[in-house]
Design a protein around this motif. Structure first.
Motif, short mmCIF file in Angstrom:
data_model
loop_
_atom_site.label_atom_id
_atom_site.label_comp_id
_atom_site.label_asym_id
_atom_site.label_seq_id
_atom_site.Cartn_x
_atom_site.Cartn_y
_atom_site.Cartn_z
N GLY A 370 -12.29 -18.34 40.69
CA GLY A 370 -11.90 -18.44 39.29
C GLY A 370 -11.79 -19.89 38.85
O GLY A 370 -11.99 -20.82 39.63
N ASN A 371 -11.48 -20.05 37.56
CA ASN A 371 -11.31 -21.39 36.99
C ASN A 371 -10.02 -21.44 36.21
O ASN A 371 -9.79 -20.61 35.33
CB ASN A 371 -12.48 -21.74 36.08
N THR A 376 -11.00 -25.80 39.38
CA THR A 376 -11.60 -24.62 40.01
C THR A 376 -10.68 -24.07 41.09
O THR A 376 -10.00 -24.83 41.78
CB THR A 376 -12.96 -25.00 40.62
N LYS A 392 -6.33 -24.66 44.13
CA LYS A 392 -6.82 -25.14 42.83
C LYS A 392 -7.17 -26.61 42.96
O LYS A 392 -6.34 -27.43 43.37
CB LYS A 392 -5.76 -24.93 41.75
N GLY A 442 -7.23 -10.09 42.43
CA GLY A 442 -7.80 -10.99 41.45
C GLY A 442 -7.07 -10.97 40.12
O GLY A 442 -5.90 -10.60 40.02
N SER A 443 -7.77 -11.36 39.08
CA SER A 443 -7.16 -11.46 37.76
C SER A 443 -7.29 -10.15 37.00
O SER A 443 -8.21 -9.35 37.25
CB SER A 443 -7.80 -12.60 36.96
N LYS A 446 -10.65 -9.32 35.20
CA LYS A 446 -11.76 -8.83 36.02
C LYS A 446 -11.61 -7.35 36.32
O LYS A 446 -12.60 -6.62 36.39
CB LYS A 446 -11.84 -9.65 37.32
N ALA A 493 -6.79 -13.35 31.92
CA ALA A 493 -7.41 -14.16 32.99
C ALA A 493 -6.37 -14.92 33.79
O ALA A 493 -6.63 -15.31 34.94
CB ALA A 493 -8.42 -15.12 32.39
N ASN A 494 -5.18 -15.17 33.21
CA ASN A 494 -4.13 -15.91 33.91
C ASN A 494 -3.05 -15.00 34.48
O ASN A 494 -2.01 -15.48 34.92
CB ASN A 494 -3.49 -16.93 32.96
N ASP A 507 -1.26 -20.33 36.26
CA ASP A 507 -1.93 -21.35 35.45
C ASP A 507 -1.00 -21.96 34.42
O ASP A 507 -1.00 -21.60 33.24
CB ASP A 507 -3.17 -20.78 34.76
#
Length: 682
Positions: A370-371, A376, A392, A442-443, A446, A493-494, A507
């Motif tokens: 992920g980013n 990254t 990260k 994961g996030s 996704k 996403a976070n 994040d």
């Protein structure tokens, strides 16, 4: 200094002053290249993003049953020499490959694929019209030469239609395009299409041909461009393919590939080669006339002595300069590293850079998961302990350092079960690294979208638990910390999911600390479009209520299984507007995710949807606090009344005119074009 280091430096300097012969491999670099791959293997290629490899065929975008945004690329591992500095000459090249583009359903379209040449091998751009070539929030960062096969009409990119070929240089706005339909080629037909691309450096011309037949190149090119690429072809370039979709499902596949370069043929002085015949076909003979051998040797010895007398002092000056440069660099690096470490006294464990590099396979693209807002994220396997973590890696920029320090200083002092736990940090080799617990699922985005085949894993109880967990941790940030923490980038996403699908907010690169008794100050707007509160876009003031708005959008995503902004036909649909429209018609329960197959508590779903609308109310004064949100979810307080018609607000101030100026996905823009206008929030 160690003896080995001294020898290396002296050897290097001798080479510079011409005492050593040229390295043979440099000569080899100018030789022609001929690559041919009837099928693809991971031995020679690197996959980035959503790309995958199956039975020797590359899929650039994710295959999903529902529309989604996706971007992927495949890159040949070895760089190809395409420019020669000594002769200032670029190489001619040609390539041939077969591909297919297929729509998953008739209403699904865009965006296409591209063959590209790039000086770097580890960068994947954004989805949509960016074609995986450029980053939507940093349009000038990526450098490339590409031929695009575009299947979507995007007026902002000056596209002529939804079925064209174009030459792109450092931008997806093509220098010139060719209409595939005029040549009888439908790019998105799903049929196998073969493309030929040829660039002649001597003629400064690039041509592209397309055919349904892989055996015969057509006589007439579909695209012909007079262009000099010598300024854009570096000494070594990486070759590859990229593809993308935006709110659609389109399958992009590459079946085979061949690439040839033709070396460098620098111009020779006419006196040396009057007939312009290459050295490989003529043996040259040197004849000395009128000079005795002994006199010649004496003159040669004198020249050597003169050369040594001049080169000797220069050599030692160079040695001293190199040693001084190395010493200064090391001293500055140590000083910078120490200055960073003084910030981290109260933080968790300091990791060793070598340990993190080994655990991430040298930060290999295959380990990217992920980013974040400042860099990254890599999956790390620690063999010694048998554990897994997420690492990260910061961008190498002032903003990257600032966000690194912000995230570390904020999250190191926070403790909550719904926060991603920080394990430690590392500042070595000029790198800024944070180490977190790895979240196996994961996030959240996704699970909801990019991996829709797994979305059925999120049942009603999981979704309700996610809403409660995120409300709990955001309430903790707002009310229970010594200083209020405004996250500023709450989005799916976070939000990461552990093995039991419990949410963990992460994040904190954009987060801001604020004293409880202080008013917010205006800042440059940062975050992600679709999650930004209208007053934040207007005034640039991040408060608890702007976080509440973002949380409301997340709640609606979890309940509906839809993105904050989705394309339907030729228009963009806002999730908040869509749900509010159903609410005004008394049909809000129809907004529930169809993939749940009706397996949810209807009253609980209704309450969750109304809560999402309450939090996403355009009027910030009408939004509940996160403490009240948590009480409602835990049935400790009654739900707020939600008006049938979405409230409207009118601002009249100087506003940015474009989305890129309004929002930076984890980056602050330093300039923006302003204009006086009126914006109405319905």
């Amino acid at each position: 200094m160690r003896p080995r280091t001294s020898i290396v430096i002296i050897f290097f300097l001798l080479a510079i002053f011409g005492f050593l012969n040229p390295i043979p491999t440099l000569l080899a670099a100018s030789l022609p290249v001929d690559l041919e791959f009837p099928s693809f293997t991971l031995r020679n290629f690197t996959l980035l993003g959503d790309s995958c490899l199956k039975n020797g065929v590359v899929g650039l975008t994710r295959s999903t049953a529902v529309p989604s945004s996706s971007a992927g690329a495949i890159i040949y591992n070895q760089p190809i020499p395409l420019f020669d500095l000594s002769s200032n000459t670029s190489s001619s090249f040609s390539t041939r490959f077969s591909f297919s583009i297929e729509r998953a359903n008739p209403s699904s379209y865009g965006d296409g694929l591209a063959f590209f040449l790039s000086p770097t091998s580890d960068t994947l751009g954004s989805a949509g019209g960016c074609l995986g070539l450029v980053n939507a929030s940093r349009l000038t960062r990526n450098k490339f030469v590409a031929v695009e096969f575009d299947t979507r009409l995007d007026p902002s990119l000056n596209d002529p239609n939804e079925n064209h070929v174009g030459l792109d240089v450092d931008s997806t706005i093509s220098i010139k395009t060719g209409d595939a339909i005029l040549e009888g080629i439908d790019l998105k037909s799903g049929s196998l299409i073969t493309a030929w691309i040829e660039y002649r450096s001597d003629k400064r011309n690039l041509n592209v041909w397309l055919s349904y037949s892989s055996f015969k190149k057509p006589e007439k090119p579909i695209l012909s461009v007079d262009v000099d690429l010598s300024d854009h072809l570096k000494e070594e370039m990486y070759l590859g393919f990229s593809g993308s979709t935006e709110g659609s499902t389109e399958l992009h596949q590459i079946m085979n590939w061949r690439f040839q370069s033709f070396g460098f043929v620098p111009a020779r002085p006419s006196s040396m080669n009057p007939h312009n015949v290459s050295d490989s076909s003529v043996t040259s003979t040197t004849v000395s006339v009128g000079i005795p051998k002994r006199d010649s040797r004496k003159k040669h010895d004198k020249r050597i002595q003169l050369g040594i007398s001049i080169a000797g002092p220069a050599f030692f000056c160079a040695v001293l300069s190199v040693l001084g440069y190395i010493t200064v660099r090391r001293w500055r690096g140590i000083r910078k590293q120490r200055s960073f470490k003084t910030e981290f006294v109260a933080c968790p464990r300091e990791f060793n850079y070598k340990e993190l590099k080994s655990a991430t396979k040298g930060f290999h693209p295959s380990r990217v998961v992920g980013n974040g807002s400042f860099g990254t994220v890599y999956k790390a396997f620690f063999i010694s302990s048998g554990t897994i973590a997420a690492v990260k890696k910061s961008r190498h920029s002032h903003e990257g350092e600032t966000e690194f320090l912000a995230e570390l200083s904020i999250i190191a002092g926070l403790r909550h079960k719904n926060l991603v736990q920080l394990q430690g940090w590392c500042v070595e080799k000029g790198e800024l690294l944070l180490v977190y617990d790895f979240m196996p699922n994961g996030s959240l985005d996704k699970i909801l979208y990019q991996e829709s085949e797994r979305s059925n894993l999120l049942n009603w109880s999981h979704r309700l638990n996610i809403a409660i967990g995120v409300a709990s941790v955001v309430g903790y940030l707002h009310q229970e910390c010594e200083q209020r923490v405004i996250h500023r980038d709450i989005k799916t996403a976070n939000i990461l999911l552990d093995a039991n699908f419990n949410p963990r907010l992460g994040d904190f690169g954009l987060a801001k600390l604020m004293d409880h008794d202080k008013s917010p100050v205006s800042t440059l707007t940062a975050g992600t479009m679709g999650y930004l509160a209208p007053e934040y876009l207007q005034y640039g003031k991040a408060t608890e209520k702007t976080d509440v708005f973002s949380y409301g959008v997340v709640v609606l995503e979890v309940a509906c299984g839809r993105r904050p902004i989705e394309r339907e036909g030729q228009k963009m649909v806002n999730l908040v507007d869509w749900v509010w429209g159903l609410h005004s018609e008394g049909r809000i329960i129809e907004a529930a995710d169809k993939r749940l197959n009706g397996e949810f508590e209807e009253e609980g779903m209704r309450k969750l949807l109304l809560l999402g609308l309450s939090c996403a109310n355009p009027d910030s004064a009408e939004r509940p606090s996160m403490r009240r949100v948590l009480q409602i979810l835990n049935n400790e307080a009654s739900a707020l009344a939600v008006p049938k018609v979405k409230p409207s607000l009118t601002f009249s101030y100087g506003l940015p005119l474009t989305i890129d100026e309004i929002v930076s996905d984890a980056e602050d823009f330093h300039t923006s074009q302003q204009s006086l206008c009126e914006i109405k929030i319905n």
